[in-house]
Scaffold this active site. Structure first.
Site, PDB file in Angstrom:
ATOM      1  N   HIS A  56       0.843  -1.208   0.000  1.00 29.97           N
ATOM      2  CA  HIS A  56       0.000   0.000   0.000  1.00 29.97           C
ATOM      3  C   HIS A  56       0.876   1.255   0.000  1.00 29.97           C
ATOM      4  CE1 HIS A  56      -2.857  -2.807   2.260  1.00 29.97           C
ATOM      5  NE2 HIS A  56      -3.564  -2.425   1.220  1.00 29.97           N
TER       6      HIS A  56
ATOM      7  N   ASP B  62      -3.378  -8.144  -6.777  1.00 25.01           N
ATOM      8  CA  ASP B  62      -4.744  -8.543  -7.135  1.00 25.01           C
ATOM      9  C   ASP B  62      -4.919  -8.236  -8.622  1.00 25.01           C
ATOM     10  OD1 ASP B  62      -5.762  -9.338  -4.493  1.00 25.01           O
ATOM     11  OD2 ASP B  62      -5.336  -7.251  -3.992  1.00 25.01           O
TER      12      ASP B  62
ATOM     13  N   ARG C 241      -3.654  -9.973   5.007  1.00 31.90           N
ATOM     14  CA  ARG C 241      -4.118 -11.220   5.631  1.00 31.90           C
ATOM     15  C   ARG C 241      -2.964 -12.060   6.185  1.00 31.90           C
ATOM     16  NH1 ARG C 241      -8.432 -10.804   1.462  1.00 31.90           N
ATOM     17  NH2 ARG C 241     -10.429 -10.841   2.564  1.00 31.90           N
TER      18      ARG C 241
HETATM   19  O1  PAF Z   1      -7.748  -4.290  -2.820  1.00 31.23           O
HETATM   20  C1  PAF Z   1      -8.463  -3.869  -1.876  1.00 31.23           C
HETATM   21  O2  PAF Z   1      -7.978  -3.617  -0.780  1.00 31.23           O
HETATM   22  C2  PAF Z   1      -9.947  -3.683  -2.081  1.00 31.23           C
HETATM   23  O3  PAF Z   1     -10.459  -4.652  -2.935  1.00 31.23           O
HETATM   24  C3  PAF Z   1     -10.315  -2.261  -2.576  1.00 31.23           C
HETATM   25  C4  PAF Z   1      -9.734  -1.986  -3.944  1.00 31.23           C
HETATM   26  C5  PAF Z   1      -9.827  -1.230  -1.584  1.00 31.23           C
HETATM   27  C6  PAF Z   1     -11.837  -2.139  -2.693  1.00 31.23           C
HETATM   28  O4  PAF Z   1     -12.459  -2.328  -1.468  1.00 31.23           O
END
Ligand code: PAF
Length: 274
Positions: free
Chosen positions: A28, A141, A178
């Protein structure tokens, strides 16, 4: 939030949005840094989105770390944290969802029905509220990234989706919120997941194009090293996500491995000249 976004835009400032569900990790933070570099104002949304969780999934126990998330996001360059309530995003009477189409039916969509519909819906809402010029998503993802690009194109949404590389731990595990569910022994086993992807890349480089052979080698490697269950190993053309039978062009190899009941995702995109 909207007023602030309008003010930014009126002043000619560019807005970057990093949508997250909190419990921030280095993956992030890399998105936030990139947004801060490319935009005048970076918004990090923290919202655990109920519509993307199935009834038996971990919505109720999804890891939370709001205070440290705020500090870390700010250090990485965030100008604002947008942390709406569930009622704020889904008030009484809410009934409209974004259907991303067939791209959401395979891979994670097949394993988690409705998951990507929930992701698409909340992302379109976040885009509408935060009015970003750019929004940042990790390649970890990969299907989510491809789906958001497709939704943005199909609905003529006025922003650019920026895909960013997977951030890994020193041992090669793709960062995930997670991981807090995994004990030390589970994390050790998880190293094999990326090993199997690197092995697949080596096989392709050596001229292997047969998907069944590559899948069998990857499964064997994971099972021998960890005994973990391989839920799927999939080969899809990037970024249409059509399933492929032979390695040719840009191919996404993605897999889900279950270690100590935790589903761990990883992937690699290989560029084959065959
Ligand atoms: O990847 C994520 O954390 C979630 O799927 C997102 C893009 C914030 C949508 O809730």
């Amino acid at each position: 939030m909207r007023k602030l976004a309008d003010t930014c835009r009126r002043k000619g400032k560019t807005i970057g949005l990093v949508p997250t569900m909190g419990a921030l990790h280095d993956g992030h933070l890399s998105l936030i840094r990139k947004s801060a570099k490319q935009n005048d104002f970076t918004i990090v949304s923290i919202f655990v989105n109920p519509t993307q969780f199935g009834p038996d999934e971990d919505f109720g126990k999804y890891p939370k770390a709001f205070k440290s998330d705020c500090d870390e996001a700010q250090t990485a360059g965030a100008d604002m944290i947008f942390h709406p309530s569930v009622d704020g995003i889904y008030p009484d009477g809410f009934q409209t969802f974004v259907d991303p189409g067939p791209i959401a039916d395979k891979l994670e969509g097949a394993a988690r029905p409705g998951h990507l519909r929930g992701v698409a819906t909340v992302c379109v809402k976040l885009f509408s509220i935060c009015k970003p010029h750019r929004a940042y998503f990790g390649q970890k993802d990969a299907q989510q990234l491809a789906m958001i690009k497709s939704v943005t194109r199909d609905l003529n949404l006025d922003l650019k989706i920026v895909g960013c590389p997977i951030v890994r731990t020193k041992t090669g595990i793709a960062m995930s919120s997670r991981h807090s569910y995994l004990a030390e022994s589970g994390l050790k086993k998880a190293v094999t997941i990326y090993d199997s992807l690197k092995h697949a890349k080596r096989l392709v480089k050596a001229g292997e194009t047969d998907i069944a052979a590559i899948r069998a080698e990857m499964t064997g490697l994971i099972k021998t090293a960890t005994g973990a269950k391989v839920e799927y190993i999939s080969f899809n053309s990037w970024a249409s996500l059509d399933e492929v039978n032979l390695i040719s062009g840009k191919v996404l190899i993605s897999l889900v491995v279950i270690i100590n009941t935790v589903r761990l995702l990883d992937n690699i995109i290989i560029h084959s000249k065959h």
